[in-house]
Write an enzyme that holds these catalytic residues in place. Sequence first.
Site, short mmCIF file in Angstrom:
data_model
loop_
_atom_site.label_atom_id
_atom_site.label_comp_id
_atom_site.label_asym_id
_atom_site.label_seq_id
_atom_site.Cartn_x
_atom_site.Cartn_y
_atom_site.Cartn_z
N GLY A 15 0.74 2.18 6.33
CA GLY A 15 1.32 3.40 5.80
C GLY A 15 2.77 3.67 6.15
N ASN A 17 5.26 3.13 4.15
CA ASN A 17 5.81 3.79 2.95
C ASN A 17 5.32 5.23 2.85
OD1 ASN A 17 7.56 2.06 1.16
ND2 ASN A 17 5.89 0.63 1.62
N MET A 93 -4.56 -1.40 -1.82
CA MET A 93 -4.87 -2.79 -2.14
C MET A 93 -6.09 -2.96 -3.05
SD MET A 93 -2.37 -4.12 -0.69
CE MET A 93 -2.64 -5.88 -0.68
N HIS A 112 6.12 -2.23 -5.08
CA HIS A 112 5.74 -3.64 -5.00
C HIS A 112 6.86 -4.41 -4.30
CE1 HIS A 112 3.72 -7.33 -6.11
NE2 HIS A 112 4.89 -7.82 -6.46
N ASP A 148 1.09 -4.77 -11.69
CA ASP A 148 2.52 -4.98 -11.40
C ASP A 148 3.36 -5.17 -12.68
OD1 ASP A 148 1.82 -4.93 -8.71
OD2 ASP A 148 1.57 -7.09 -8.59
N GLU A 177 12.26 -0.59 0.80
CA GLU A 177 11.14 0.14 0.20
C GLU A 177 11.16 1.59 0.64
OE1 GLU A 177 7.23 -1.69 0.39
OE2 GLU A 177 8.12 -3.64 0.73
#
Length: 219
Positions: A15, A17, A93, A112, A148, A177
């Site tokens: 986590g 992000n 995921m 991604h 994606d 990111e």
Amino acid sequence: MVAKTRIAVLISGGGSNLQALIDACADPFFPAQIVCVISNNPDAGGLNRAANAGIQTMVINHRDYTSREAFDVAMQAALVKAEAQIVCLAGFMRLLTPAFVRVWEGKMLNIHPSLLPSFKGLDTHQQALDAGVKWHGCTVHLVVPEMDAGPIVVQAVVPVLPDDTVQTLGARVLEQEHLIYPQALKWLAQGSLEVDGQRVTLKTPVKEPYSQSNPSEYC
Ligand code: GRF
């Protein structure tokens, strides 16, 4: 003050992000607030990050469901209950069913770790090293049923250095990111994105008519 857009974040792992989004939302001027974090993995480290920030957490373990459809129905029920308006996939995921994705079309973001459309799927940093590319990076895109493949909102580019490993390259990408995900969420939450097929552009801000309270806009 305009109400903040309600965000649900879906995670499976550490986590980092999610943390970048939590930190961005702490700014009183950020247009979004995270109302719930859902993990399919009961051991996801990101659950602690959410709890530490006082955000409601939920585990919906895919192993408790007999099909992807049933899992997604449970997720959808949780999102509706949380009154989420935007969903952010942050290291989530699991593949989502087309029916679920369609409900959130234009309102679900994913990050991604590659410059899409290159290197879809897993092990993106190894894929980049194997391909010998000189530049690599990350992408935030709107989610469509195909993995994606959705319209690209923003990308960041990093160099691939001669002695890079999966770890060093991955760390360089991850740093980016954490910058672009909050940026993309901000744009989506404030309604700044214009989507035309695969192309996403930023809407030109509409100027208020001149008044004495906003003369600086007209300087
Ligand atoms: C990130 O590289 C993200 O792009 C990918 O999985 C990783 C998750 O990292 N989908 P974290 O859980 O956000 O730290």
